[in-house]
Design a protein around this motif. Sequence first.
Motif, PDB file in Angstrom:
ATOM      1  N   VAL A 291      53.631 -13.578  71.151  1.00 31.60           N
ATOM      2  CA  VAL A 291      53.325 -14.180  72.311  1.00 31.60           C
ATOM      3  C   VAL A 291      53.878 -13.776  73.628  1.00 31.60           C
ATOM      4  O   VAL A 291      53.346 -13.585  74.593  1.00 31.60           O
ATOM      5  CB  VAL A 291      53.167 -15.592  72.237  1.00 31.60           C
ATOM      6  N   SER A 292      55.343 -13.699  73.438  1.00 28.47           N
ATOM      7  CA  SER A 292      56.217 -13.225  74.356  1.00 28.47           C
ATOM      8  C   SER A 292      55.887 -11.940  75.083  1.00 28.47           C
ATOM      9  O   SER A 292      56.041 -11.679  76.204  1.00 28.47           O
ATOM     10  CB  SER A 292      57.834 -13.364  73.885  1.00 28.47           C
ATOM     11  N   CYS A 293      55.399 -10.913  74.162  1.00 25.80           N
ATOM     12  CA  CYS A 293      55.128  -9.524  74.695  1.00 25.80           C
ATOM     13  C   CYS A 293      54.036  -9.742  76.021  1.00 25.80           C
ATOM     14  O   CYS A 293      54.148  -8.967  76.989  1.00 25.80           O
ATOM     15  CB  CYS A 293      55.031  -8.442  73.741  1.00 25.80           C
ATOM     16  N   ARG A 294      53.191 -10.867  75.725  1.00 29.74           N
ATOM     17  CA  ARG A 294      51.945 -11.120  76.733  1.00 29.74           C
ATOM     18  C   ARG A 294      52.741 -11.696  78.086  1.00 29.74           C
ATOM     19  O   ARG A 294      52.393 -11.377  78.883  1.00 29.74           O
ATOM     20  CB  ARG A 294      51.064 -11.980  75.907  1.00 29.74           C
ATOM     21  N   VAL A 296      55.618 -12.188  79.039  1.00 26.45           N
ATOM     22  CA  VAL A 296      56.726 -11.645  79.608  1.00 26.45           C
ATOM     23  C   VAL A 296      55.992 -10.454  80.672  1.00 26.45           C
ATOM     24  O   VAL A 296      56.417 -10.270  81.766  1.00 26.45           O
ATOM     25  CB  VAL A 296      57.942 -11.062  78.703  1.00 26.45           C
ATOM     26  N   ARG A 297      55.349  -9.483  79.807  1.00 27.48           N
ATOM     27  CA  ARG A 297      54.413  -8.413  80.770  1.00 27.48           C
ATOM     28  C   ARG A 297      53.664  -9.065  81.862  1.00 27.48           C
ATOM     29  O   ARG A 297      53.901  -8.528  82.946  1.00 27.48           O
ATOM     30  CB  ARG A 297      53.525  -8.052  79.585  1.00 27.48           C
ATOM     31  N   ASP A 298      53.201 -10.224  81.784  1.00 26.29           N
ATOM     32  CA  ASP A 298      52.490 -10.921  82.851  1.00 26.29           C
ATOM     33  C   ASP A 298      53.503 -11.125  84.062  1.00 26.29           C
ATOM     34  O   ASP A 298      53.290 -11.078  85.035  1.00 26.29           O
ATOM     35  CB  ASP A 298      51.508 -12.334  82.209  1.00 26.29           C
ATOM     36  N   LEU A 299      54.766 -11.712  83.607  1.00 28.37           N
ATOM     37  CA  LEU A 299      55.423 -12.041  84.487  1.00 28.37           C
ATOM     38  C   LEU A 299      56.065 -11.015  85.130  1.00 28.37           C
ATOM     39  O   LEU A 299      56.232 -11.043  86.509  1.00 28.37           O
ATOM     40  CB  LEU A 299      56.666 -12.842  84.000  1.00 28.37           C
ATOM     41  N   ALA A 300      56.371  -9.860  84.337  1.00 30.76           N
ATOM     42  CA  ALA A 300      56.797  -8.859  84.844  1.00 30.76           C
ATOM     43  C   ALA A 300      55.733  -7.848  85.961  1.00 30.76           C
ATOM     44  O   ALA A 300      56.205  -7.658  87.041  1.00 30.76           O
ATOM     45  CB  ALA A 300      57.099  -7.417  83.859  1.00 30.76           C
ATOM     46  N   HIS A 301      54.532  -8.208  85.614  1.00 26.91           N
ATOM     47  CA  HIS A 301      53.370  -7.520  86.660  1.00 26.91           C
ATOM     48  C   HIS A 301      53.612  -8.351  87.940  1.00 26.91           C
ATOM     49  O   HIS A 301      53.660  -7.786  89.012  1.00 26.91           O
ATOM     50  CB  HIS A 301      52.169  -7.611  86.027  1.00 26.91           C
ATOM     51  N   ARG A 302      53.571  -9.574  87.869  1.00 25.72           N
ATOM     52  CA  ARG A 302      53.657 -10.672  88.978  1.00 25.72           C
ATOM     53  C   ARG A 302      54.996 -10.261  89.798  1.00 25.72           C
ATOM     54  O   ARG A 302      54.564 -10.247  91.128  1.00 25.72           O
ATOM     55  CB  ARG A 302      53.718 -11.944  88.554  1.00 25.72           C
ATOM     56  N   HIS A 303      55.930 -10.008  89.268  1.00 25.93           N
ATOM     57  CA  HIS A 303      57.109  -9.624  89.967  1.00 25.93           C
ATOM     58  C   HIS A 303      57.678  -8.215  89.942  1.00 25.93           C
ATOM     59  O   HIS A 303      58.756  -7.861  90.759  1.00 25.93           O
ATOM     60  CB  HIS A 303      58.325 -10.353  89.459  1.00 25.93           C
ATOM     61  N   ARG A 304      56.393  -7.255  89.908  1.00 30.12           N
ATOM     62  CA  ARG A 304      56.769  -5.987  89.999  1.00 30.12           C
ATOM     63  C   ARG A 304      57.973  -5.408  89.454  1.00 30.12           C
ATOM     64  O   ARG A 304      58.635  -4.402  89.962  1.00 30.12           O
ATOM     65  CB  ARG A 304      56.670  -5.479  91.509  1.00 30.12           C
ATOM     66  N   VAL A 305      57.983  -5.748  88.127  1.00 34.23           N
ATOM     67  CA  VAL A 305      59.296  -5.324  87.428  1.00 34.23           C
ATOM     68  C   VAL A 305      58.661  -4.270  86.269  1.00 34.23           C
ATOM     69  O   VAL A 305      57.714  -4.652  85.628  1.00 34.23           O
ATOM     70  CB  VAL A 305      59.962  -6.326  86.663  1.00 34.23           C
ATOM     71  N   ASP A 306      59.270  -3.004  86.322  1.00 34.54           N
ATOM     72  CA  ASP A 306      58.788  -1.816  85.212  1.00 34.54           C
ATOM     73  C   ASP A 306      59.547  -2.327  83.921  1.00 34.54           C
ATOM     74  O   ASP A 306      60.744  -2.436  83.825  1.00 34.54           O
ATOM     75  CB  ASP A 306      59.470  -0.652  85.727  1.00 34.54           C
ATOM     76  N   MET A 307      58.591  -2.684  82.652  1.00 29.53           N
ATOM     77  CA  MET A 307      59.147  -3.179  81.613  1.00 29.53           C
ATOM     78  C   MET A 307      58.604  -2.220  80.324  1.00 29.53           C
ATOM     79  O   MET A 307      57.810  -2.826  79.616  1.00 29.53           O
ATOM     80  CB  MET A 307      59.224  -4.658  81.302  1.00 29.53           C
ATOM     81  N   PRO A 308      58.896  -1.016  80.530  1.00 30.23           N
ATOM     82  CA  PRO A 308      58.346  -0.067  79.314  1.00 30.23           C
ATOM     83  C   PRO A 308      58.223  -0.460  77.763  1.00 30.23           C
ATOM     84  O   PRO A 308      57.285  -0.403  77.019  1.00 30.23           O
ATOM     85  CB  PRO A 308      58.777   1.390  79.494  1.00 30.23           C
TER      86      PRO A 308
END
Length: 338
Positions: A291-294, A296-308
């Motif tokens: 669940v956290s990959c979803r 955390v990815r959402d949070l990263a998009h919201r804050h424009r952080v690249d998390m490949p």
Amino acid sequence: MFPDSVPQRIAVLGAGSWGTTFAKVLADAGRDVVLWARRESVAESIRDRRENEQYLPGVLLPAGVEADTDFDRALDGADAVALAVPSQSLRENMGVFRDSLPPDVPLISLAKGVEIGTGLRMSEVIARVGHLDPARIVVLSGPNLAVEIAAGRPTATALACTDHDRAVAVQHACATPYFRPFTITDVVGAEIAGTGKNVIALACGISDGLGLGLNTTASLITRGLHEVTRLGEALGAVPATFAGLSGLGDLVATCSSPLSRNRTLGRRLAEGLGLDAALAAGGGQVAEGVVSCRSVRDLAHRHRVDMPITEAVYRVCYQHLPPTAMIDFMMDQPHSPE
Ligand SMILES: NC(=O)c1ccc[n+]([C@@H]2O[C@H](COP(=O)([O-])OP(=O)(O)OC[C@H]3O[C@@H](n4cnc5c(N)ncnc54)[C@H](O)[C@@H]3O)[C@@H](O)[C@H]2O)c1
Ligand SMILES: O=P(O)(O)OC[C@H](O)CO
């Protein structure tokens, strides 16, 4: 120093492998513990046979751990409360517990995750749903594989709270010869680190299941730490936290140990199981990274952080990216300075 405010009677809400293990730690530290279990079969197994046969088989629980399915009784007279239910059910559970929580006592948050949809960290869910002062919440996070701790193998952990004295009180309440808690004040860092490492552990499990080597694992751990730190900084965390027990410490333990449910799940995906089958093979125990990959990815998009790495794990779990292609996806990222 042993402060007067050290809690003596502690309710642990959630009798999975971590709640049960933490209840044992507290009892070994001399506390009186009531462990709340959802199911009577779990409470009965602890009461009658001193063992949580479903979630922590083979571990004898000390007499200082009582088990109950009635949370009102478990909370009655408690001077600290530990919350040990999985991250995505914390909101629902807090809504039920809220009116029974004793006023002013510390709440120890044990779950590692960020809520889907809201992007809230666990301490934020606890504070909002419980209408509580965030300074009452102590986040416990570190290299804490339950099975090792339950066997009395030494480890350390971090207790994060904006109120240092409260963290110190909990530190004294749970310190044992095999469990050494340190205090920090960076709650955001501890929570983001604890959430992000489960996603990176999934990637390491996939790499391991594909038969790749330690160079790959080390690269995932190092670059994983880098991307989780970047997210933490964007949310206001202190970068140094990510080099500590709740950061690098937990990341190394989870990414390296066959005991990790997240790493094991990654291995199963690499071996060809679909997500549902891989989860089922885990016997119903939670692997928060899924669940956290979803979230955390959402949070990263919201804050424009690249998390490949997080993006790659998300694609394997939810977009049918084959595990072998996950490695290609990461290796094909644009070249950049370290
Ligand atoms: N096990 C570990 O080594 C470990 C260590 C540190 C932190 N954690 C974290 O602690 C949290 C709990 O993990 P765990 O290992 O105890 O999980 P687990 O799978 O062993 O047990 C989960 C527990 O939560 C209960 N539960 C499940 N859904 C529920 C719901 N909707 N409402 C109420 N209770 C529910 C289950 O009955 C069970 O008692 C997770 O966030 C995990 O990441 C686990
Ligand atoms: O078994 P995991 O992968 O849920 O990891 C457990 C703990 O979070 C390790 O610190």
